[in-house]
Design a protein around this motif. Structure first.
Motif, PDB file in Angstrom:
ATOM      1  N   SER A  48      34.027 -12.339 -33.796  1.00 21.19           N
ATOM      2  CA  SER A  48      33.002 -13.037 -34.571  1.00 21.19           C
ATOM      3  C   SER A  48      32.620 -12.263 -35.828  1.00 21.19           C
ATOM      4  CB  SER A  48      31.760 -13.286 -33.714  1.00 21.19           C
ATOM      5  OG  SER A  48      31.100 -12.067 -33.399  1.00 21.19           O
ATOM      6  N   LYS A  49      32.888 -10.960 -35.821  1.00 24.20           N
ATOM      7  CA  LYS A  49      32.589 -10.136 -36.997  1.00 24.20           C
ATOM      8  C   LYS A  49      33.679 -10.267 -38.056  1.00 24.20           C
ATOM      9  CE  LYS A  49      30.148  -6.781 -34.098  1.00 24.20           C
ATOM     10  NZ  LYS A  49      30.153  -5.394 -33.553  1.00 24.20           N
ATOM     11  N   ALA A  50      34.871 -10.685 -37.623  1.00 27.81           N
ATOM     12  CA  ALA A  50      36.009 -10.804 -38.540  1.00 27.81           C
ATOM     13  C   ALA A  50      36.233 -12.230 -39.002  1.00 27.81           C
ATOM     14  CB  ALA A  50      37.285 -10.274 -37.867  1.00 27.81           C
ATOM     15  N   GLU A 145      50.912  -4.369 -44.840  1.00 28.69           N
ATOM     16  CA  GLU A 145      50.303  -4.205 -43.513  1.00 28.69           C
ATOM     17  C   GLU A 145      50.564  -5.423 -42.639  1.00 28.69           C
ATOM     18  OE1 GLU A 145      46.598  -1.823 -41.785  1.00 28.69           O
ATOM     19  OE2 GLU A 145      46.121  -3.150 -43.458  1.00 28.69           O
ATOM     20  N   PHE A 146      50.534  -6.615 -43.238  1.00 32.74           N
ATOM     21  CA  PHE A 146      50.838  -7.827 -42.490  1.00 32.74           C
ATOM     22  C   PHE A 146      52.275  -7.779 -41.978  1.00 32.74           C
ATOM     23  CE2 PHE A 146      52.011 -12.202 -41.731  1.00 32.74           C
ATOM     24  CZ  PHE A 146      50.850 -12.817 -41.296  1.00 32.74           C
ATOM     25  N   LYS A 147      53.200  -7.402 -42.832  1.00 36.04           N
ATOM     26  CA  LYS A 147      54.602  -7.322 -42.417  1.00 36.04           C
ATOM     27  C   LYS A 147      54.803  -6.247 -41.354  1.00 36.04           C
ATOM     28  CE  LYS A 147      57.219  -9.251 -46.228  1.00 36.04           C
ATOM     29  NZ  LYS A 147      58.422  -9.097 -47.065  1.00 36.04           N
ATOM     30  N   LYS A 148      54.071  -5.158 -41.471  1.00 33.85           N
ATOM     31  CA  LYS A 148      54.184  -4.069 -40.499  1.00 33.85           C
ATOM     32  C   LYS A 148      53.762  -4.529 -39.110  1.00 33.85           C
ATOM     33  CE  LYS A 148      52.275   0.547 -39.561  1.00 33.85           C
ATOM     34  NZ  LYS A 148      51.361   0.196 -38.459  1.00 33.85           N
ATOM     35  N   GLU A 191      48.932  -0.289 -23.944  1.00 33.75           N
ATOM     36  CA  GLU A 191      47.945  -0.599 -24.978  1.00 33.75           C
ATOM     37  C   GLU A 191      46.791  -1.414 -24.407  1.00 33.75           C
ATOM     38  OE1 GLU A 191      49.528  -1.466 -29.274  1.00 33.75           O
ATOM     39  OE2 GLU A 191      50.981  -2.263 -27.848  1.00 33.75           O
ATOM     40  N   MET A 192      47.126  -2.415 -23.582  1.00 33.21           N
ATOM     41  CA  MET A 192      46.110  -3.310 -23.053  1.00 33.21           C
ATOM     42  C   MET A 192      45.152  -2.607 -22.102  1.00 33.21           C
ATOM     43  SD  MET A 192      46.500  -6.202 -24.522  1.00 33.21           S
ATOM     44  CE  MET A 192      45.418  -7.215 -23.514  1.00 33.21           C
ATOM     45  N   GLN A 193      45.553  -1.458 -21.580  1.00 34.29           N
ATOM     46  CA  GLN A 193      44.726  -0.721 -20.627  1.00 34.29           C
ATOM     47  C   GLN A 193      43.956   0.425 -21.282  1.00 34.29           C
ATOM     48  OE1 GLN A 193      46.748  -0.204 -16.558  1.00 34.29           O
ATOM     49  NE2 GLN A 193      48.453  -0.919 -17.821  1.00 34.29           N
ATOM     50  N   LYS A 194      44.031   0.510 -22.603  1.00 37.75           N
ATOM     51  CA  LYS A 194      43.334   1.575 -23.319  1.00 37.75           C
ATOM     52  C   LYS A 194      41.979   1.110 -23.835  1.00 37.75           C
ATOM     53  CE  LYS A 194      47.127   4.488 -24.999  1.00 37.75           C
ATOM     54  NZ  LYS A 194      47.806   5.019 -26.213  1.00 37.75           N
ATOM     55  N   ALA A 195      41.016   2.020 -23.829  1.00 35.56           N
ATOM     56  CA  ALA A 195      39.725   1.727 -24.435  1.00 35.56           C
ATOM     57  C   ALA A 195      39.946   1.469 -25.923  1.00 35.56           C
ATOM     58  CB  ALA A 195      38.777   2.903 -24.231  1.00 35.56           C
ATOM     59  N   GLY A 196      39.230   0.513 -26.451  1.00 31.69           N
ATOM     60  CA  GLY A 196      39.357   0.196 -27.863  1.00 31.69           C
ATOM     61  C   GLY A 196      40.366  -0.888 -28.172  1.00 31.69           C
ATOM     62  N   ILE A 197      41.007  -1.450 -27.141  1.00 33.94           N
ATOM     63  CA  ILE A 197      42.016  -2.478 -27.393  1.00 33.94           C
ATOM     64  C   ILE A 197      41.386  -3.748 -27.983  1.00 33.94           C
ATOM     65  CG2 ILE A 197      41.908  -3.308 -25.002  1.00 33.94           C
ATOM     66  CD1 ILE A 197      44.935  -3.364 -27.458  1.00 33.94           C
ATOM     67  N   PHE A 203      41.193  -6.458 -35.124  1.00 31.52           N
ATOM     68  CA  PHE A 203      41.756  -6.066 -36.418  1.00 31.52           C
ATOM     69  C   PHE A 203      42.994  -6.901 -36.749  1.00 31.52           C
ATOM     70  CE2 PHE A 203      44.946  -3.523 -38.710  1.00 31.52           C
ATOM     71  CZ  PHE A 203      44.277  -3.345 -39.917  1.00 31.52           C
ATOM     72  N   LEU A 204      43.845  -7.126 -35.747  1.00 31.69           N
ATOM     73  CA  LEU A 204      45.026  -7.962 -35.966  1.00 31.69           C
ATOM     74  C   LEU A 204      44.618  -9.392 -36.323  1.00 31.69           C
ATOM     75  CD1 LEU A 204      47.174  -6.606 -33.003  1.00 31.69           C
ATOM     76  CD2 LEU A 204      47.707  -6.328 -35.433  1.00 31.69           C
ATOM     77  N   CYS A 205      43.596  -9.902 -35.637  1.00 31.55           N
ATOM     78  CA  CYS A 205      43.126 -11.259 -35.924  1.00 31.55           C
ATOM     79  C   CYS A 205      42.484 -11.337 -37.309  1.00 31.55           C
ATOM     80  CB  CYS A 205      42.130 -11.703 -34.860  1.00 31.55           C
ATOM     81  SG  CYS A 205      42.892 -12.006 -33.241  1.00 31.55           S
ATOM     82  N   GLU A 206      41.872 -10.252 -37.740  1.00 31.86           N
ATOM     83  CA  GLU A 206      41.299 -10.220 -39.081  1.00 31.86           C
ATOM     84  C   GLU A 206      42.393 -10.391 -40.132  1.00 31.86           C
ATOM     85  OE1 GLU A 206      38.203  -7.452 -41.708  1.00 31.86           O
ATOM     86  OE2 GLU A 206      39.002  -6.730 -39.802  1.00 31.86           O
TER      87      GLU A 206
END
Length: 220
Positions: A48-50, A145-148, A191-197, A203-206
C-alpha cells in the motif's frame, strides 16, 4: 516470512494429493494457511506504500486463493493445488491487472504483475496504446534495474504472424506481437523464509507498478 512447516506441508501435499491425506493433515493445513494469511497481511501493508491502488485495510482472506481445485472440466482430478497464492490486491478497473504471488516449494515461488493473455477489446486497446505511446512503456521495461529483476520483457510469447492492423516495419512490432504483458521474478524457498522478504516483494511490485499503470490507462 513463510515458515519451514508451510513449505513442508506443501511438499508433502505434492506427494499425497488426496482427500484422505488432506483430512488427516487438516491441522497442518490450517497452520500453513494461518502463516500465509499473516504473510498476506504484512504484504498488503507494504504494498500500500508503493501502490495507492492497494488498500492497506484489505482483508487478507479476500486476496488469498482457494487451495481446492475446480476439477469439473479437468483431466487432472487431484483435488488440491500444491501452492498458496495471493492476488486480487488492487482496486484498478481491471482485476486482471495487478500482482500475483505464488508460494510453492522446490524454488518455484514467484511474484508477477501486469496482464496475462488479454483478449478481445483489451488486447486491441493495449496494442493501440503501445503504437501511440511506446516510449512510455520502453521507459519502464528498459530500465537496467527492471531488466535485472525481470529479464527482457520482449521475450514473452508472441504471435507468429503480424497483429491485425500493424505492419512488419513498425518500430515496435516486437512489443505489438506480445500475447502477454507480464513482469515475472522467481523466488527461492530460502528467500521466502528470510525476514524482510515482504519488503523485497514490495520493492519488486513497486517496479511493476508503472507497468500496471500503463496497462490500466490503455484499457480505461
Amino acid at each position: 516470512m513463510i515458515s519451514t512447516d508451510t513449505f513442508k506441508f506443501l511438499s508433502d501435499l505434492q506427494k499425497n494429493n488426496s482427500r484422505e491425506w488432506f483430512q488427516a493433515n487438516k491441522e497442518r493445513y490450517e497452520e500453513a494457511y494461518a502463516n500465509v494469511f499473516d504473510f498476506a497481511g504484512e504484504l498488503i501493508k507494504a504494498l500500500s506504500k508503493a501502490d495507492t491502488g492497494v488498500d492497506a485495510s484489505l482483508e487478507p482472506k479476500k486476496c488469498m486463493m482457494r487451495i481446492y481445485r475446480d476439477i469439473r472440466f479437468s483431466k487432472d482430478k487431484t483435488p488440491y493445488k500444491t501452492h498458496f497464492a495471493i492476488g486480487r490486491l488492487t482496486r484498478h478497473k481491471s482485476v486482471e491487472i495487478g500482482y500475483y504471488l505464488q508460494i510453492e516449494p522446490g524454488n518455484k515461488s514467484f511474484i508477477a504483475g501486469g496482464y496475462w493473455m488479454p483478449q478481445g477489446e483489451h488486447i486491441k486497446a493495449i496494442r493501440q496504446e503501445i503504437d501511440y505511446n511506446a516510449a512510455d512503456l520502453t521507459a519502464i521495461i528498459d530500465k537496467p534495474e527492471f531488466k535485472k529483476d525481470f529479464g527482457e520483457f520482449r521475450d514473452q510469447e508472441k504471435l507468429k504472424t503480424l497483429p491485425k492492423g500493424y505492419d512488419a516495419d513498425n518500430e515496435h512490432i516486437d512489443l505489438l506481437k506480445l500475447k502477454s504483458f507480464i513482469a515475472y521474478h522467481e523466488l527461492t524457498d530460502n528467500e521466502m523464509q528470510k525476514a524482510g522478504i515482504t519488503g523485497r516483494i514490495a520493492f519488486l511490485c513497486e517496479q511493476i507498478h508503472p507497468l500496471n499503470v500503463f496497462l490500466n490507462n490503455a484499457i480505461d
